[in-house]
Write an enzyme that holds these catalytic residues in place. Sequence first.
Site, short mmCIF file in Angstrom:
data_model
loop_
_atom_site.label_atom_id
_atom_site.label_comp_id
_atom_site.label_asym_id
_atom_site.label_seq_id
_atom_site.Cartn_x
_atom_site.Cartn_y
_atom_site.Cartn_z
N GLU A 32 14.45 16.09 -6.03
CA GLU A 32 13.10 15.76 -6.51
C GLU A 32 13.10 15.68 -8.03
OE1 GLU A 32 9.95 14.86 -5.15
OE2 GLU A 32 9.76 14.57 -7.32
N SER A 145 5.45 5.84 -3.63
CA SER A 145 4.83 4.66 -4.24
C SER A 145 4.29 4.99 -5.63
CB SER A 145 3.68 4.17 -3.35
OG SER A 145 2.72 5.20 -3.22
N VAL A 237 -11.55 -8.59 -12.37
CA VAL A 237 -11.52 -8.18 -13.78
C VAL A 237 -10.38 -8.94 -14.43
CG1 VAL A 237 -10.97 -6.24 -15.29
CG2 VAL A 237 -12.56 -5.92 -13.38
N ASP A 313 5.74 5.82 2.14
CA ASP A 313 5.12 4.74 1.39
C ASP A 313 6.11 3.65 0.98
OD1 ASP A 313 2.73 6.09 1.48
OD2 ASP A 313 2.43 6.18 -0.70
N HIS A 445 -22.70 21.99 22.48
CA HIS A 445 -23.98 21.68 21.85
C HIS A 445 -24.42 22.85 20.97
CE1 HIS A 445 -27.97 20.03 21.31
NE2 HIS A 445 -28.46 21.23 21.59
P1 FAD Z 1 5.37 10.46 -2.30
O1 FAD Z 1 4.36 11.46 -1.94
O2 FAD Z 1 5.00 9.42 -3.28
O3 FAD Z 1 6.63 11.26 -2.82
C1 FAD Z 1 7.75 10.64 -3.33
C2 FAD Z 1 8.51 11.63 -4.21
O4 FAD Z 1 9.79 11.07 -4.51
C3 FAD Z 1 7.84 11.90 -5.56
O5 FAD Z 1 7.66 13.29 -5.73
C4 FAD Z 1 8.83 11.35 -6.59
O6 FAD Z 1 8.87 12.12 -7.77
C5 FAD Z 1 10.15 11.45 -5.84
N1 FAD Z 1 11.17 10.49 -6.30
C6 FAD Z 1 11.05 9.17 -6.47
N2 FAD Z 1 12.24 8.63 -6.86
C7 FAD Z 1 13.12 9.66 -6.95
C8 FAD Z 1 14.49 9.75 -7.30
N3 FAD Z 1 15.21 8.67 -7.62
N4 FAD Z 1 15.07 10.97 -7.29
C9 FAD Z 1 14.36 12.09 -6.95
N5 FAD Z 1 13.05 12.05 -6.61
C10 FAD Z 1 12.45 10.85 -6.59
N6 FAD Z 1 -3.01 9.87 1.81
C11 FAD Z 1 -3.64 10.48 2.84
O7 FAD Z 1 -3.15 10.43 3.97
N7 FAD Z 1 -4.80 11.18 2.65
C12 FAD Z 1 -5.37 11.26 1.44
O8 FAD Z 1 -6.42 11.90 1.31
C13 FAD Z 1 -4.76 10.63 0.35
N8 FAD Z 1 -5.30 10.69 -0.88
C14 FAD Z 1 -4.67 10.09 -1.92
C15 FAD Z 1 -5.29 10.13 -3.16
C16 FAD Z 1 -4.70 9.53 -4.25
C17 FAD Z 1 -5.37 9.60 -5.59
C18 FAD Z 1 -3.45 8.85 -4.07
C19 FAD Z 1 -2.78 8.22 -5.25
C20 FAD Z 1 -2.85 8.79 -2.84
C21 FAD Z 1 -3.46 9.40 -1.74
N9 FAD Z 1 -2.92 9.33 -0.47
C22 FAD Z 1 -3.54 9.93 0.58
C23 FAD Z 1 -1.64 8.65 -0.21
C24 FAD Z 1 -0.50 9.66 -0.12
O9 FAD Z 1 -0.43 10.39 -1.33
C25 FAD Z 1 0.82 8.95 0.14
O10 FAD Z 1 0.70 8.13 1.28
C26 FAD Z 1 1.94 9.94 0.36
O11 FAD Z 1 2.08 10.79 -0.75
C27 FAD Z 1 3.26 9.22 0.63
O12 FAD Z 1 4.26 10.17 0.83
P2 FAD Z 1 5.79 9.86 0.54
O13 FAD Z 1 6.53 11.07 0.98
O14 FAD Z 1 6.17 8.56 1.14
O15 FAD Z 1 5.92 9.67 -1.03
P1 NAI Z 2 -6.55 -0.04 -1.46
O1 NAI Z 2 -5.55 -0.99 -0.98
O2 NAI Z 2 -7.21 0.90 -0.51
O3 NAI Z 2 -7.75 -0.84 -2.17
C1 NAI Z 2 -7.54 -1.69 -3.25
C2 NAI Z 2 -8.74 -2.60 -3.40
O4 NAI Z 2 -8.62 -3.32 -4.59
C3 NAI Z 2 -8.86 -3.62 -2.27
O5 NAI Z 2 -10.18 -3.62 -1.80
C4 NAI Z 2 -8.49 -4.93 -2.95
O6 NAI Z 2 -9.12 -6.05 -2.37
C5 NAI Z 2 -8.97 -4.68 -4.35
N1 NAI Z 2 -8.32 -5.49 -5.39
C6 NAI Z 2 -7.01 -5.85 -5.48
N2 NAI Z 2 -6.78 -6.55 -6.60
C7 NAI Z 2 -7.98 -6.64 -7.25
C8 NAI Z 2 -8.41 -7.21 -8.47
N3 NAI Z 2 -7.55 -7.84 -9.28
N4 NAI Z 2 -9.71 -7.10 -8.82
C9 NAI Z 2 -10.59 -6.44 -8.02
N5 NAI Z 2 -10.24 -5.86 -6.85
C10 NAI Z 2 -8.95 -5.95 -6.48
O7 NAI Z 2 -5.85 0.74 -2.66
P2 NAI Z 2 -6.23 2.05 -3.44
O8 NAI Z 2 -7.67 2.38 -3.26
O9 NAI Z 2 -5.70 1.84 -4.81
O10 NAI Z 2 -5.37 3.14 -2.69
C11 NAI Z 2 -3.93 3.02 -2.65
C12 NAI Z 2 -3.39 3.64 -1.42
O11 NAI Z 2 -3.55 5.04 -1.44
C13 NAI Z 2 -4.03 3.10 -0.18
O12 NAI Z 2 -3.04 2.45 0.58
C14 NAI Z 2 -4.54 4.28 0.56
O13 NAI Z 2 -4.11 4.27 1.88
C15 NAI Z 2 -3.94 5.49 -0.16
N6 NAI Z 2 -5.01 6.48 -0.30
C16 NAI Z 2 -5.50 7.07 0.81
C17 NAI Z 2 -6.55 7.94 0.75
C18 NAI Z 2 -7.07 8.53 1.99
O14 NAI Z 2 -6.40 8.46 3.01
N7 NAI Z 2 -8.24 9.13 1.98
C19 NAI Z 2 -7.18 8.29 -0.52
C20 NAI Z 2 -6.62 7.56 -1.63
C21 NAI Z 2 -5.57 6.72 -1.51
#
Ligand code: FAD
Ligand code: NAI
Length: 466
Positions: A32, A145, A237, A313, A445
């Site tokens: 990591e 990602s 935008v 991701d 309920h």
């Molecule tokens: P990641 O969690 O991205 O982990 C990848 C790890 O790999 C990182 O720690 C990185 O440092 C490490 N890494 C990368 N390259 C290297 C390398 N070469 N060597 C060593 N380490 C490396 N999903 C939900 O289901 N529910 C939610 O509520 C939710 N909320 C979110 C809110 C936000 C603001 C964001 C940005 C995302 C959210 N997501 C949510 C999405 C969720 O975070 C991701 O789908 C999830 O973290 C993916 O898991 P992963 O294990 O594939 O990768």
């Molecule tokens: P998203 O894919 O959910 O939404 C992005 C939005 O931006 C879309 O509606 C798209 O049409 C719009 N868009 C794209 N290009 C644009 C532009 N140039 N101008 C205006 N609008 C534009 O992506 P988001 O919200 O950034 O989340 C990223 C990922 O993180 C998602 O895949 C989501 O699954 C994950 N995530 C999950 C959460 C959860 O499970 N509660 C919470 C937060 C993130």
Amino acid sequence: MSYDLVVIGTGPGGYVCAIRAAQLGLKVAVVEKRATFGGTCLNIGCIPSKALLHASHLFEEAGHSFAKMGIGVSTPKLDIKAMLGFKDQAVEGNTKGVAFLMKKNKIDTYHGTATIAAPGKVDVAMDDGSAQSLETKAIVIATGSDVARLPGIEIDETRIVSSTGALTLEKVPGKLVVVGAGVIGLELGSVWRRLGAQVTVVEFLDRILPGMDLDVAKSYQRILQKQGFEFTLSSKVTGVDSSGKTLKVSVEPAAGGEAKVLEADVVLVAIGRVPFTEGLGLEALGVEKDKRGRIVTDHYYRTNVPGIFAIGDVITGPMLAHKAEDEGVAIAELLAGQAGHVNYDVIPAVVYASPEVASVGKTEEELKAEGIAYKVGKFPFLANGRAKANDETEGFVKVLADETTDKVLGVHIIGMEAGEMIHEAAVLMEFGGSSEDLARTCHAHPTRSEAVKEAAMAVEKRSIHM
Ligand code: FAD
Ligand code: NAI
């Protein structure tokens, strides 16, 4: 050092994979590059965003809802530093929890950046400046990602922020412009709106939450507008001028036309995320990626290079923590000679704003596109006893069932705690259940979950309370 499995990345995909593989007797190491375990989800994603959503929800409730229940409090005051501290504690508790689990499962941990030198060989540039070379039978890439960027708009994480910067704003912005009406835009937009920001969301498409059921998305937009969100749909935008004290955001109709300028204190760019594979050395190895940069895998998470697998991701499918976790379990079981698999038809998705939106299975649009005849049962929370008692009546449950077999194909909910309620639908669908099964299951309920049962009853037009 020599291992059965080296996992690169400790997000929900990587750390869960490592634990499951260790449980099954494999000798496992994780690499990591972040200082703490848990990946995007625990450090800058799911966990901090939910901590702020929880805290900001209570702040708003204290200001708006307590009085009508006869609870007198003076106007709540925001201590943003303390709220961010509360969020940081949530992150720390969770990331430390993963560190504990690594130790408990006797998983070797390497803090540094991994490069795959060859199949069976991972080089680690350690954070302390040293180098390590790990021999291994299998490599799982779980590198997750990164934020998608808008060309010409530089994210400084102070005034023009991604989700990462939006989790650490030291002051509530007067005006927040959110680019993208997806999950991040609506969740983090909600946080700052509740704390006092005026939020305008600019979305390229003519709807919010693409991929969600359209009927749900339209209703949800109305609910958010009542809360004070403003939406500029079918718009893009094209630039942000940050030379002055106030940001000037240029917005054009998606189809082209005259631009208008929105003023903002902070701009949140939330237009999606892109797979992260930088520095892994995949090009030299010939690991195949698709047009969107995702690592191509088969049904068993194998890349085109033997011994190298990928999950989470960084591969195709929804970018969700629980999807990554389930893939982590599946690949660990496959590597241990078992039959791991993930049912991609039953992956719930939740938007944790208020009320929540939760969904599992097909949307109406998907069923129509696939030519599947279906029946709809819908039940509003306005007719649910518990929702009425709590004065939380917004939203509905919608059950979609196959016209002929009655098998449940999709369930969509807008409502308080929808994210908890969706799982009875997920379990039902995992077992191939029908709307009749759901309708005949006794529900306690008064609970909000009774609305799920009533929506299933509504499929055959026999709901009791409507
Ligand atoms: P990641 O969690 O991205 O982990 C990848 C790890 O790999 C990182 O720690 C990185 O440092 C490490 N890494 C990368 N390259 C290297 C390398 N070469 N060597 C060593 N380490 C490396 N999903 C939900 O289901 N529910 C939610 O509520 C939710 N909320 C979110 C809110 C936000 C603001 C964001 C940005 C995302 C959210 N997501 C949510 C999405 C969720 O975070 C991701 O789908 C999830 O973290 C993916 O898991 P992963 O294990 O594939 O990768
Ligand atoms: P998203 O894919 O959910 O939404 C992005 C939005 O931006 C879309 O509606 C798209 O049409 C719009 N868009 C794209 N290009 C644009 C532009 N140039 N101008 C205006 N609008 C534009 O992506 P988001 O919200 O950034 O989340 C990223 C990922 O993180 C998602 O895949 C989501 O699954 C994950 N995530 C999950 C959460 C959860 O499970 N509660 C919470 C937060 C993130």
